[in-house]
Design an enzyme around this catalytic site. Structure first.
Site, PDB file in Angstrom:
ATOM      1  N   TYR A 187       0.837  -1.207   0.000  1.00  0.00           N
ATOM      2  CA  TYR A 187       0.000   0.000   0.000  1.00  0.00           C
ATOM      3  C   TYR A 187       0.871   1.256   0.000  1.00  0.00           C
ATOM      4  O   TYR A 187       0.740   2.118  -0.866  1.00  0.00           O
ATOM      5  CB  TYR A 187      -0.904  -0.031   1.230  1.00  0.00           C
ATOM      6  CG  TYR A 187      -1.877   1.120   1.314  1.00  0.00           C
ATOM      7  CD1 TYR A 187      -2.994   1.175   0.485  1.00  0.00           C
ATOM      8  CD2 TYR A 187      -1.692   2.158   2.230  1.00  0.00           C
ATOM      9  CE1 TYR A 187      -3.904   2.225   0.573  1.00  0.00           C
ATOM     10  CE2 TYR A 187      -2.602   3.210   2.321  1.00  0.00           C
ATOM     11  CZ  TYR A 187      -3.706   3.236   1.498  1.00  0.00           C
ATOM     12  OH  TYR A 187      -4.599   4.280   1.585  1.00  0.00           O
ATOM     13  N   ASP A 188       1.813   1.317   0.969  1.00  0.00           N
ATOM     14  CA  ASP A 188       2.606   2.545   1.140  1.00  0.00           C
ATOM     15  C   ASP A 188       3.470   2.823  -0.092  1.00  0.00           C
ATOM     16  O   ASP A 188       3.491   3.935  -0.620  1.00  0.00           O
ATOM     17  CB  ASP A 188       3.536   2.423   2.360  1.00  0.00           C
ATOM     18  CG  ASP A 188       2.792   2.143   3.663  1.00  0.00           C
ATOM     19  OD1 ASP A 188       1.574   1.907   3.605  1.00  0.00           O
ATOM     20  OD2 ASP A 188       3.440   2.150   4.733  1.00  0.00           O
ATOM     21  N   GLY A 215       3.156   1.455  -3.080  1.00  0.00           N
ATOM     22  CA  GLY A 215       2.292   1.626  -4.256  1.00  0.00           C
ATOM     23  C   GLY A 215       1.834   3.076  -4.375  1.00  0.00           C
ATOM     24  O   GLY A 215       1.883   3.684  -5.452  1.00  0.00           O
TER      25      GLY A 215
HETATM   26  P1  NAD Z   1     -12.615   1.890   0.137  1.00  0.00           P
HETATM   27  O1  NAD Z   1     -11.983   0.568   0.211  1.00  0.00           O
HETATM   28  O2  NAD Z   1     -13.978   2.049   0.746  1.00  0.00           O
HETATM   29  O3  NAD Z   1     -12.718   2.396  -1.364  1.00  0.00           O
HETATM   30  C1  NAD Z   1     -11.834   2.003  -2.386  1.00  0.00           C
HETATM   31  C2  NAD Z   1     -12.657   1.704  -3.632  1.00  0.00           C
HETATM   32  O4  NAD Z   1     -11.784   1.339  -4.691  1.00  0.00           O
HETATM   33  C3  NAD Z   1     -13.627   0.533  -3.425  1.00  0.00           C
HETATM   34  O5  NAD Z   1     -14.904   0.877  -3.909  1.00  0.00           O
HETATM   35  C4  NAD Z   1     -12.994  -0.594  -4.240  1.00  0.00           C
HETATM   36  O6  NAD Z   1     -13.938  -1.522  -4.702  1.00  0.00           O
HETATM   37  C5  NAD Z   1     -12.310   0.181  -5.345  1.00  0.00           C
HETATM   38  N1  NAD Z   1     -11.202  -0.537  -5.973  1.00  0.00           N
HETATM   39  C6  NAD Z   1     -10.192  -1.215  -5.371  1.00  0.00           C
HETATM   40  N2  NAD Z   1      -9.362  -1.724  -6.288  1.00  0.00           N
HETATM   41  C7  NAD Z   1      -9.864  -1.358  -7.516  1.00  0.00           C
HETATM   42  C8  NAD Z   1      -9.458  -1.582  -8.848  1.00  0.00           C
HETATM   43  N3  NAD Z   1      -8.357  -2.295  -9.141  1.00  0.00           N
HETATM   44  N4  NAD Z   1     -10.213  -1.074  -9.838  1.00  0.00           N
HETATM   45  C9  NAD Z   1     -11.334  -0.347  -9.563  1.00  0.00           C
HETATM   46  N5  NAD Z   1     -11.760  -0.103  -8.322  1.00  0.00           N
HETATM   47  C10 NAD Z   1     -11.026  -0.600  -7.302  1.00  0.00           C
HETATM   48  O7  NAD Z   1     -11.602   2.931   0.783  1.00  0.00           O
HETATM   49  P2  NAD Z   1     -11.725   4.502   1.032  1.00  0.00           P
HETATM   50  O8  NAD Z   1     -11.471   4.739   2.457  1.00  0.00           O
HETATM   51  O9  NAD Z   1     -12.962   5.029   0.420  1.00  0.00           O
HETATM   52  O10 NAD Z   1     -10.448   5.028   0.228  1.00  0.00           O
HETATM   53  C11 NAD Z   1     -10.541   5.662  -1.034  1.00  0.00           C
HETATM   54  C12 NAD Z   1      -9.177   6.183  -1.445  1.00  0.00           C
HETATM   55  O11 NAD Z   1      -8.704   7.131  -0.486  1.00  0.00           O
HETATM   56  C13 NAD Z   1      -8.119   5.093  -1.552  1.00  0.00           C
HETATM   57  O12 NAD Z   1      -7.298   5.366  -2.663  1.00  0.00           O
HETATM   58  C14 NAD Z   1      -7.327   5.251  -0.284  1.00  0.00           C
HETATM   59  O13 NAD Z   1      -5.995   4.842  -0.436  1.00  0.00           O
HETATM   60  C15 NAD Z   1      -7.412   6.750  -0.037  1.00  0.00           C
HETATM   61  N6  NAD Z   1      -7.234   7.067   1.387  1.00  0.00           N
HETATM   62  C16 NAD Z   1      -8.220   6.804   2.299  1.00  0.00           C
HETATM   63  C17 NAD Z   1      -8.003   7.098   3.642  1.00  0.00           C
HETATM   64  C18 NAD Z   1      -9.060   6.856   4.710  1.00  0.00           C
HETATM   65  O14 NAD Z   1      -8.795   7.091   5.873  1.00  0.00           O
HETATM   66  N7  NAD Z   1     -10.259   6.419   4.370  1.00  0.00           N
HETATM   67  C19 NAD Z   1      -6.786   7.635   4.048  1.00  0.00           C
HETATM   68  C20 NAD Z   1      -5.802   7.861   3.090  1.00  0.00           C
HETATM   69  C21 NAD Z   1      -6.040   7.597   1.757  1.00  0.00           C
END
Ligand code: NAD
Ligand code: UDP
Length: 315
Positions: A149-150, A152
């Protein structure tokens, strides 16, 4: 508004926790929204209320494959965000960040769309600088369980800046700190959803380690406001910019607050600390404050009450 005036916006990961709130907000702003998601951690239930909207379209698509569409803006959120989910298939996690970024940047290059990357505070790793400013390069283990994750996400940032320098792609990079709120996955293992679900079910509340590690928790609505403001900043401002709530809490404090607000009888128990678990994390948000007059408005207790109401309604 006439249809030719509407901005066409692609949200990858739009059926997830953050993406679904972003789709809601973009539709309120009169955008024409395409939500592309492979439903790995996202759910149709998160966007079911949008399905009848003529300006909303759901496409089941994996961003590790190219996608052809004509759009004005792209928000690239596709990537599992919780350790349980991103460690389930770590190779796919890195591919999603890296190949996903290449595919979405290629789309932005061809269509001349502006593209925003949802990066993360995890690019700082287990930081030795506190609070974290954007010019801190981080301390990340390249071969550990969190690395898919980190690293990536770090590589995706590199790609964004190289497409910007090399191909003049119009980029925006935000580094999101721990965010919580309604539509979090109840079983994704993140601390806020874990503690609330455990409290509401009367189960033991699991603190990992001694609970003195800290995080800064941002309510989802504050983040979505920041994302929209970032997308609308002048072209020469690329970020990266931190987005988080600078109020910092230990996991012990969070557990006691959740117990108080849910009035649960649950007891606290301790479990081993996962590997590479950062000891402290707090954003320095001076850059976001000065460039886009943004700062979080919803503090932890108010945000937790809304999130507790949501989990009460779904459990
Ligand atoms: P989440 O898991 O609810 O949402 C991620 C979405 O991406 C999901 O709907 C999943 O089905 C989709 N997905 C995963 N792999 C995929 C692929 N290969 N192709 C298409 N869709 C794909 O997580 P979230 O909390 O909503 O996070 C959304 C984004 O924000 C992510 O990129 C995450 O890294 C980033 N983020 C979130 C947080 C947090 O605290 N929630 C913090 C830092 C960064
Ligand atoms: N954590 C905890 N109990 C849980 C889940 C998480 O004490 O049931 C801790 C975890 O070890 C970490 C913090 O809460 O120190 C935040 O974890 P989360 O997975 O939510 O986010 P991240 O570690 O990615 O910031």
């Amino acid at each position: 508004m006439s249809d030719v005036m509407r901005k066409r916006v692609l949200v990858t990961g739009g059926a997830g926790f953050l993406g679904s709130h972003l789709c809601d907000r973009l539709l309120r702003e009169n955008c024409d929204v395409i939500c592309a998601d492979n439903l790995f951690t996202g759910k149709k239930a998160n966007i079911a209320h949008l399905m009848g909207n003529p300006y909303f379209e759901f496409v089941r698509h994996d961003v590790t494959f190219p996608y052809f569409v004509e759009v004005d803006e792209i928000y690239n959120l596709a990537c599992p965000a919780s350790p349980i989910h991103y460690q389930f298939d770590p190779v796919q996690t890195t591919k999603t960040s890296v190949h996903g970024a290449i595919n979405m940047l290629g789309l932005a290059k061809r269509t001349k769309a502006r593209i925003l990357q949802a990066s993360t505070s995890e690019v700082y790793g287990d930081p030795e600088v506190h609070p974290q400013r954007e010019d801190y390069w981080g301390r990340v283990n390249p071969i550990g369980l969190r690395s898919c994750y980190d690293e990536g996400k770090r590589c995706a940032e590199t790609l964004f800046f190289d497409y910007h320098r090399q191909h003049n792609v119009d980029i925006k990079v935000i580094r999101i700190f721990n965010t919580y709120g309604p539509r979090m996955h109840p079983n994704d293992g993140r601390v806020v959803s874990n503690f609330i679900v455990q409290a509401l079910k009367g189960h033991d509340i699991t603190i990992f380690g001694d609970g003195t590690q800290t995080r800064s928790f941002q309510y989802v609505d504050d983040l979505i406001e920041g994302m929209i403001r970032m997308m609308n900043t002048p072209k020469d401002f690329t970020g990266p910019v931190n987005m988080g709530n600078p109020n910092e809490f230990t996991m012990n404090e969070l557990a006691h607050l959740v117990i108080k607000l849910t009035r649960t009888q649950s007891k606290i128990i301790h479990r081993p600390l996962p590997s590479d678990d950062p000891k402290q994390r707090r954003p320095d948000i001076d850059l976001a404050r000065s460039v886009m007059s943004w700062e979080p408005k919803i503090q932890l207790e108010a945000g937790l009450l809304k999130t507790i109401d949501y989990f009460r309604s779904v459990l």
